[in-house]
Scaffold this active site. Sequence first.
Site: not given
Ligand code: GLN
Length: 490
Positions: A80, A155, A179
């Site tokens: 990532k 994400s 995420s």
């Molecule tokens: N979807 C969540 C957010 O927008 C989690 C994102 C993540 O775990 N990096 O913050």
Amino acid sequence: MPSLIDLSIHELHDILSRREVSAVEVTRAYLDRIGEVDPKIRAYLIVTADKALTQAEEADSRLKKADNITPLTGIPLGIKDVICTRGIKTTCGSKILENFVPPYNATVMEKLEAHGAVMLGKLNMDEFAMGSSTENSAYHPTHNPWDLERIPGGSSGGSAASVAARACAGSLGSDTGGSIRQPASYCGVVGLKPTYGTVSRFGLVAFASSLDQIGPLSRDVTDCALLLNVISGHDTRDSTSVPKDVPDYTGSLRPGLKNYTLGIPMEYFIPGLDPEVEKAVKHAVSALESQGAEVVEVSLPHTEYAVATYYIIAPAEASSNLSRYDGVKYGLRAPDYKNLMDMYKKTRSQGFGPEVKRRIMIGTYSLSAGYYDAYYKKASQVRTLITRDFKKAFEKCDVIAAPVAPTTAFRLGEKADDPLQMYLSDIFTIPVNLAGIPGISVPCGLNSSGLPIGLQLMAGHFEETKLLTVAYNLELALGRCKNWPLDCYC
Ligand code: GLN
């Protein structure tokens, strides 16, 4: 005929160590696969083909001499783009870091390199890991390999889509509020968020430092355990890293759940939960029962406050962490400006996307004098209540089983203009991060449109072995996926 890309990491390791195939051949097979499928799914931000082939040659010389071979030697992985890679761009899916080339490696990269793993490239993500669909990438969205009109989750959307499409053997993602687990669930792969402090955050670009953890995404539970074995461990360069020995996660994978109690939290089966998801999750729980687990009901009464709590704490930490992108030390600097203040303003206005700006504003507001007690302090108190809920539940059970997300993968654009709807899709993953406990998403079936559904398993702090054992037994009971998307020959 199964091809090299259809094999799991442990299957590849067997044939690599028997020298039936070379690491260069495996890497070439993956680079060809990326060439074939990535124009459709767009999981990669960059493909580092030359570096991958050099690393594969080095792995081959280790394999030839049978010198220092580990289960990851010669295995091609995707990373990532939130994880710093020395000499290779790390954009975090943001324009503000478009040309940022880290002068150092994250600790996890050093560990992978020491094991002789091969890096295929950097994977797409929501900008600064803020999002649940990978549509917030400043570069392009990623498509779900099971249905190209749908999002892969986020994400870590690139990390999940690339594993599902067999465009890498496994990948690393990061999880602040879901995420890793949510995209793993939407793409039908295994994804684990370790206990806070298990994997070093050194070299992970910070979003919300008290919640962020790096973790693996893989085709099966054994691969997940293998990757976790390698990336875990104490690191003096991360002050929140816990000085604890790394257990043998793969060694703990055994059939049978005789002494296991599985907790089912009633607060996770609420209106709004897609009936097909509910059915698959309940079917998975019965499968675990048939492996010997006892099932009990547990209660996590503060679950309904988790989204509100997270969306104060995470933006508050983000607003502080992201203040470093000021156009001075690295990253973008706006070309025309009148003075220093103007340079800051223009750089940040041009460099950050709308969701990141929204989070910075929410975070700055909730930390400001006069509002701090009502928002940040209150959220921190509720966080403690959520942590206590889990402690109490784990007095009655070893592992909690629940859905990962209320629905399966949604369509591109479906929630893009509705941040609240997007935030609500994190309802089942966020509590794990607030409490700092480990959570995993394991595939547990497909819905009637052929979209994957994940079962979420949660355990107490540093109980990853329990989590993996239950996940492994689910895989044994349901069978490993035989039906990967985008033409599979397994
Ligand atoms: N979807 C969540 C957010 O927008 C989690 C994102 C993540 O775990 N990096 O913050």
